[in-house]
Design a protein around this motif. Structure first.
Motif, PDB file in Angstrom:
ATOM      1  N   VAL A 184      -8.204  29.388   2.391  1.00 23.92           N
ATOM      2  CA  VAL A 184      -7.142  29.801   3.307  1.00 23.92           C
ATOM      3  C   VAL A 184      -7.173  29.022   4.616  1.00 23.92           C
ATOM      4  CG1 VAL A 184      -7.001  32.106   2.296  1.00 23.92           C
ATOM      5  CG2 VAL A 184      -8.490  31.722   4.259  1.00 23.92           C
ATOM      6  N   LYS A 185      -8.269  28.336   4.900  1.00 22.91           N
ATOM      7  CA  LYS A 185      -8.355  27.522   6.115  1.00 22.91           C
ATOM      8  C   LYS A 185      -7.689  26.161   5.920  1.00 22.91           C
ATOM      9  CE  LYS A 185     -11.388  30.665   7.576  1.00 22.91           C
ATOM     10  NZ  LYS A 185     -11.020  31.758   8.501  1.00 22.91           N
ATOM     11  N   THR A 186      -7.893  25.569   4.714  1.00 23.50           N
ATOM     12  CA  THR A 186      -7.423  24.204   4.463  1.00 23.50           C
ATOM     13  C   THR A 186      -6.240  24.122   3.514  1.00 23.50           C
ATOM     14  OG1 THR A 186      -8.891  23.863   2.565  1.00 23.50           O
ATOM     15  CG2 THR A 186      -9.805  23.418   4.763  1.00 23.50           C
ATOM     16  N   ALA A 187      -5.934  25.207   2.803  1.00 25.94           N
ATOM     17  CA  ALA A 187      -4.865  25.291   1.790  1.00 25.94           C
ATOM     18  C   ALA A 187      -5.235  24.575   0.493  1.00 25.94           C
ATOM     19  CB  ALA A 187      -3.543  24.745   2.327  1.00 25.94           C
ATOM     20  N   GLU A 188      -6.483  24.146   0.349  1.00 27.16           N
ATOM     21  CA  GLU A 188      -6.903  23.492  -0.887  1.00 27.16           C
ATOM     22  C   GLU A 188      -6.934  24.500  -2.036  1.00 27.16           C
ATOM     23  OE1 GLU A 188     -10.754  21.141  -2.867  1.00 27.16           O
ATOM     24  OE2 GLU A 188     -10.942  22.193  -0.943  1.00 27.16           O
ATOM     25  N   ILE A 189      -6.385  24.095  -3.196  1.00 24.16           N
ATOM     26  CA  ILE A 189      -6.415  24.902  -4.409  1.00 24.16           C
ATOM     27  C   ILE A 189      -7.209  24.137  -5.458  1.00 24.16           C
ATOM     28  CG2 ILE A 189      -5.007  25.869  -6.284  1.00 24.16           C
ATOM     29  CD1 ILE A 189      -2.781  26.273  -4.217  1.00 24.16           C
ATOM     30  N   PHE A 190      -8.126  24.829  -6.132  1.00 26.67           N
ATOM     31  CA  PHE A 190      -8.997  24.126  -7.087  1.00 26.67           C
ATOM     32  C   PHE A 190      -9.437  25.072  -8.210  1.00 26.67           C
ATOM     33  CE2 PHE A 190     -11.318  25.692  -3.399  1.00 26.67           C
ATOM     34  CZ  PHE A 190     -12.362  26.417  -3.943  1.00 26.67           C
ATOM     35  N   PRO A 191      -9.716  24.526  -9.395  1.00 28.23           N
ATOM     36  CA  PRO A 191     -10.247  25.360 -10.479  1.00 28.23           C
ATOM     37  C   PRO A 191     -11.590  25.951 -10.058  1.00 28.23           C
ATOM     38  CG  PRO A 191      -9.520  23.222 -11.312  1.00 28.23           C
ATOM     39  CD  PRO A 191      -9.525  23.123  -9.821  1.00 28.23           C
ATOM     40  N   ALA A 192     -11.811  27.201 -10.461  1.00 23.46           N
ATOM     41  CA  ALA A 192     -13.004  27.882  -9.969  1.00 23.46           C
ATOM     42  C   ALA A 192     -13.485  28.927 -10.962  1.00 23.46           C
ATOM     43  CB  ALA A 192     -12.719  28.538  -8.618  1.00 23.46           C
ATOM     44  N   THR A 193     -14.758  29.220 -10.843  1.00 20.06           N
ATOM     45  CA  THR A 193     -15.371  30.327 -11.561  1.00 20.06           C
ATOM     46  C   THR A 193     -16.223  31.103 -10.574  1.00 20.06           C
ATOM     47  OG1 THR A 193     -16.689  30.950 -13.501  1.00 20.06           O
ATOM     48  CG2 THR A 193     -17.366  28.962 -12.301  1.00 20.06           C
ATOM     49  N   PHE A 194     -16.465  32.382 -10.857  1.00 20.69           N
ATOM     50  CA  PHE A 194     -17.047  33.269  -9.866  1.00 20.69           C
ATOM     51  C   PHE A 194     -18.195  34.082 -10.479  1.00 20.69           C
ATOM     52  CE2 PHE A 194     -12.544  32.579  -9.341  1.00 20.69           C
ATOM     53  CZ  PHE A 194     -12.445  32.127  -8.028  1.00 20.69           C
ATOM     54  N   PRO A 195     -19.434  33.794 -10.098  1.00 23.35           N
ATOM     55  CA  PRO A 195     -20.556  34.575 -10.621  1.00 23.35           C
ATOM     56  C   PRO A 195     -20.476  36.047 -10.256  1.00 23.35           C
ATOM     57  CG  PRO A 195     -21.320  32.577  -9.518  1.00 23.35           C
ATOM     58  CD  PRO A 195     -19.871  32.715  -9.207  1.00 23.35           C
ATOM     59  N   GLU A 196     -19.917  36.345  -9.083  1.00 24.00           N
ATOM     60  CA  GLU A 196     -19.765  37.725  -8.630  1.00 24.00           C
ATOM     61  C   GLU A 196     -18.274  38.036  -8.494  1.00 24.00           C
ATOM     62  OE1 GLU A 196     -22.234  39.815  -8.232  1.00 24.00           O
ATOM     63  OE2 GLU A 196     -23.837  38.344  -8.560  1.00 24.00           O
ATOM     64  N   LYS A 197     -17.855  39.160  -9.070  1.00 22.75           N
ATOM     65  CA  LYS A 197     -16.440  39.532  -9.064  1.00 22.75           C
ATOM     66  C   LYS A 197     -16.200  40.811  -8.279  1.00 22.75           C
ATOM     67  CE  LYS A 197     -16.080  37.476 -13.649  1.00 22.75           C
ATOM     68  NZ  LYS A 197     -15.408  36.231 -13.268  1.00 22.75           N
ATOM     69  N   GLY A 198     -17.089  41.102  -7.379  1.00 23.45           N
ATOM     70  CA  GLY A 198     -16.978  42.307  -6.573  1.00 23.45           C
ATOM     71  C   GLY A 198     -16.300  42.017  -5.252  1.00 23.45           C
ATOM     72  N   PRO A 199     -16.452  42.952  -4.320  1.00 24.01           N
ATOM     73  CA  PRO A 199     -17.255  44.176  -4.473  1.00 24.01           C
ATOM     74  C   PRO A 199     -16.537  45.243  -5.314  1.00 24.01           C
ATOM     75  CG  PRO A 199     -16.233  44.127  -2.314  1.00 24.01           C
ATOM     76  CD  PRO A 199     -15.907  42.809  -2.964  1.00 24.01           C
ATOM     77  N   ASP A 200     -17.336  46.228  -5.772  1.00 19.39           N
ATOM     78  CA  ASP A 200     -16.801  47.383  -6.507  1.00 19.39           C
ATOM     79  C   ASP A 200     -15.998  46.969  -7.726  1.00 19.39           C
ATOM     80  OD1 ASP A 200     -17.850  49.281  -4.627  1.00 19.39           O
ATOM     81  OD2 ASP A 200     -16.208  48.776  -3.275  1.00 19.39           O
ATOM     82  N   GLU A 201     -16.558  46.020  -8.501  1.00 21.42           N
ATOM     83  CA  GLU A 201     -15.835  45.497  -9.662  1.00 21.42           C
ATOM     84  C   GLU A 201     -15.463  46.599 -10.650  1.00 21.42           C
ATOM     85  OE1 GLU A 201     -16.463  42.348 -13.374  1.00 21.42           O
ATOM     86  OE2 GLU A 201     -18.056  42.647 -11.890  1.00 21.42           O
ATOM     87  N   ASN A 202     -16.411  47.475 -10.970  1.00 22.09           N
ATOM     88  CA  ASN A 202     -16.145  48.504 -11.978  1.00 22.09           C
ATOM     89  C   ASN A 202     -15.100  49.506 -11.509  1.00 22.09           C
ATOM     90  OD1 ASN A 202     -17.987  47.352 -13.731  1.00 22.09           O
ATOM     91  ND2 ASN A 202     -19.688  48.626 -13.020  1.00 22.09           N
ATOM     92  N   LEU A 203     -15.171  49.894 -10.245  1.00 21.75           N
ATOM     93  CA  LEU A 203     -14.195  50.832  -9.700  1.00 21.75           C
ATOM     94  C   LEU A 203     -12.797  50.239  -9.743  1.00 21.75           C
ATOM     95  CD1 LEU A 203     -13.598  53.511  -8.203  1.00 21.75           C
ATOM     96  CD2 LEU A 203     -14.076  52.301  -6.064  1.00 21.75           C
ATOM     97  N   ARG A 204     -12.689  48.997  -9.375  1.00 22.19           N
ATOM     98  CA  ARG A 204     -11.388  48.333  -9.371  1.00 22.19           C
ATOM     99  C   ARG A 204     -10.870  48.117 -10.797  1.00 22.19           C
ATOM    100  NH1 ARG A 204     -13.080  43.427  -5.695  1.00 22.19           N
ATOM    101  NH2 ARG A 204     -11.029  42.592  -6.276  1.00 22.19           N
ATOM    102  N   SER A 205     -11.761  47.798 -11.729  1.00 26.44           N
ATOM    103  CA  SER A 205     -11.350  47.637 -13.127  1.00 26.44           C
ATOM    104  C   SER A 205     -10.832  48.950 -13.692  1.00 26.44           C
ATOM    105  CB  SER A 205     -12.528  47.141 -13.970  1.00 26.44           C
ATOM    106  OG  SER A 205     -12.940  45.858 -13.556  1.00 26.44           O
ATOM    107  N   ALA A 206     -11.498  50.056 -13.320  1.00 29.00           N
ATOM    108  CA  ALA A 206     -11.038  51.364 -13.773  1.00 29.00           C
ATOM    109  C   ALA A 206      -9.636  51.655 -13.258  1.00 29.00           C
ATOM    110  CB  ALA A 206     -12.011  52.446 -13.316  1.00 29.00           C
ATOM    111  N   HIS A 207      -9.361  51.224 -12.050  1.00 26.64           N
ATOM    112  CA  HIS A 207      -8.022  51.403 -11.477  1.00 26.64           C
ATOM    113  C   HIS A 207      -6.974  50.721 -12.349  1.00 26.64           C
ATOM    114  CE1 HIS A 207      -5.238  50.905  -7.724  1.00 26.64           C
ATOM    115  NE2 HIS A 207      -4.919  51.964  -8.424  1.00 26.64           N
ATOM    116  N   ILE A 208      -7.275  49.503 -12.807  1.00 23.91           N
ATOM    117  CA  ILE A 208      -6.350  48.763 -13.660  1.00 23.91           C
ATOM    118  C   ILE A 208      -6.140  49.496 -14.984  1.00 23.91           C
ATOM    119  CG2 ILE A 208      -5.968  46.591 -14.885  1.00 23.91           C
ATOM    120  CD1 ILE A 208      -7.813  45.303 -12.722  1.00 23.91           C
ATOM    121  N   LEU A 209      -7.228  50.002 -15.556  1.00 25.46           N
ATOM    122  CA  LEU A 209      -7.142  50.664 -16.855  1.00 25.46           C
ATOM    123  C   LEU A 209      -6.326  51.951 -16.814  1.00 25.46           C
ATOM    124  CD1 LEU A 209     -10.780  50.083 -18.138  1.00 25.46           C
ATOM    125  CD2 LEU A 209      -8.692  48.992 -18.967  1.00 25.46           C
ATOM    126  N   THR A 210      -6.141  52.522 -15.632  1.00 24.29           N
ATOM    127  CA  THR A 210      -5.312  53.724 -15.515  1.00 24.29           C
ATOM    128  C   THR A 210      -3.825  53.388 -15.511  1.00 24.29           C
ATOM    129  OG1 THR A 210      -5.307  53.693 -13.083  1.00 24.29           O
ATOM    130  CG2 THR A 210      -7.107  54.898 -14.180  1.00 24.29           C
TER     131      THR A 210
END
Length: 267
Positions: A184-210
């Motif tokens: 968001v500082k430079t506007a660069e867009i690039f392919p990426a992968t994320f070892p951590e998908k949080g915070p609160d990944e499970n809580l947020r995933s449950a929200h989607i499943l509802t």
């Protein structure tokens, strides 16, 4: 006002293949993006966005410098940015209510932008592949139409979707890029992968499943992640699903289990 490419209104009556041929720079930019190796983005300064979530922030944010999402197969990841204010939104769309979702992210970015000042709205679309059910192509078309319906000019800058994000191996189609990040500082867009998908990944995933609709997860003024209250009805046959292994669930639930990212079911 219309969706624009090089200042010209996009003719949405034509197939996307014809649009790509009419604006070959889109294919060249997609090729350049595909050629970049996926960068591993660590949690510091990152706000990870899940499916049916979006987040908006500005270069002045002292907590978040990267917005990102991955695990997109038929889904599309959308980045909308105002070049004047630098306000940037990233969302992970699945086609559940595309027109309403585009209107929501448009209003969210415009809330951080001075409409009387300089700059323009630019959109970047990444994701999907040539899946058998043509769900990716359907979502591509929905997004193009939704942006074309907006009252503001929107400039299509990156178009790395569906046929431009497809590879074939042993007669099976796969996406090339599963995830992207935007600085968001430079506007660069690039392919990426994320070892951590949080915070609160499970809580947020449950929200989607509802069955949640697209949700803003970030208060940029307070620099805080926020998840509103939600509820769910009893899940039918839960005992059956808990007894199944990952392979069986993939075969029964996923749109195209051969094409899913390995993040879907680790191990």
């Amino acid at each position: 006002m219309p969706l624009l490419i090089n200042g010209e209104r996009v003719d949405l009556a034509q197939p996307t293949g014809d649009m790509i041929r009419a604006y070959p720079h889109l294919e060249e930019k997609a090729k350049l993006l595909r050629s970049q190796p996926a960068q591993i983005v660590e949690p510091k300064g990152l706000l990870y966005v899940q499916q049916r979530e979006f987040a908006v922030t500005t270069p002045e944010d002292g907590s978040v410098s990267i917005l990102g999402s991955d695990d997109a197969t038929t889904c599309h990841i959308v980045v909308l940015r105002h070049t004047g204010s630098g306000a940037t939104c990233l969302t992970h769309c699945d086609g559940s209510d595309t027109e309403a979702e585009v209107s929501l992210i448009m209003s969210s970015v415009k809330a951080f932008s001075d409409s009387t000042g300089y700059g323009r709205l630019e959109v970047h679309l990444v994701g999907g592949f040539n899946d058998d059910r043509q769900l990716s192509q359907k979502l591509t078309n929905q997004l193009l139409r939704a942006f074309d319906l907006q009252t503001d000019d929107v400039h299509l800058v990156t178009f790395c979707v569906t046929e431009l994000n497809d590879r074939e191996e042993k007669d099976i189609h796969f996406p090339i890029i599963y995830g992207i990040a935007v600085n968001v500082k430079t506007a660069e867009i690039f392919p990426a992968t994320f070892p951590e998908k949080g915070p609160d990944e499970n809580l947020r995933s449950a929200h989607i499943l509802t069955g949640a609709t697209l949700t803003n997860i970030y208060d940029a003024k307070m620099e805080q992640l926020h998840i509103g209250p939600y509820f769910w009805r009893p899940f039918p046959h839960v005992d059956f699903w808990l007894e199944q292994d990952d392979k069986q669930i993939l075969q029964l639930l996923l749109l195209s289990c051969f094409s899913e990212s390995f993040h879907i079911a680790p191990g």
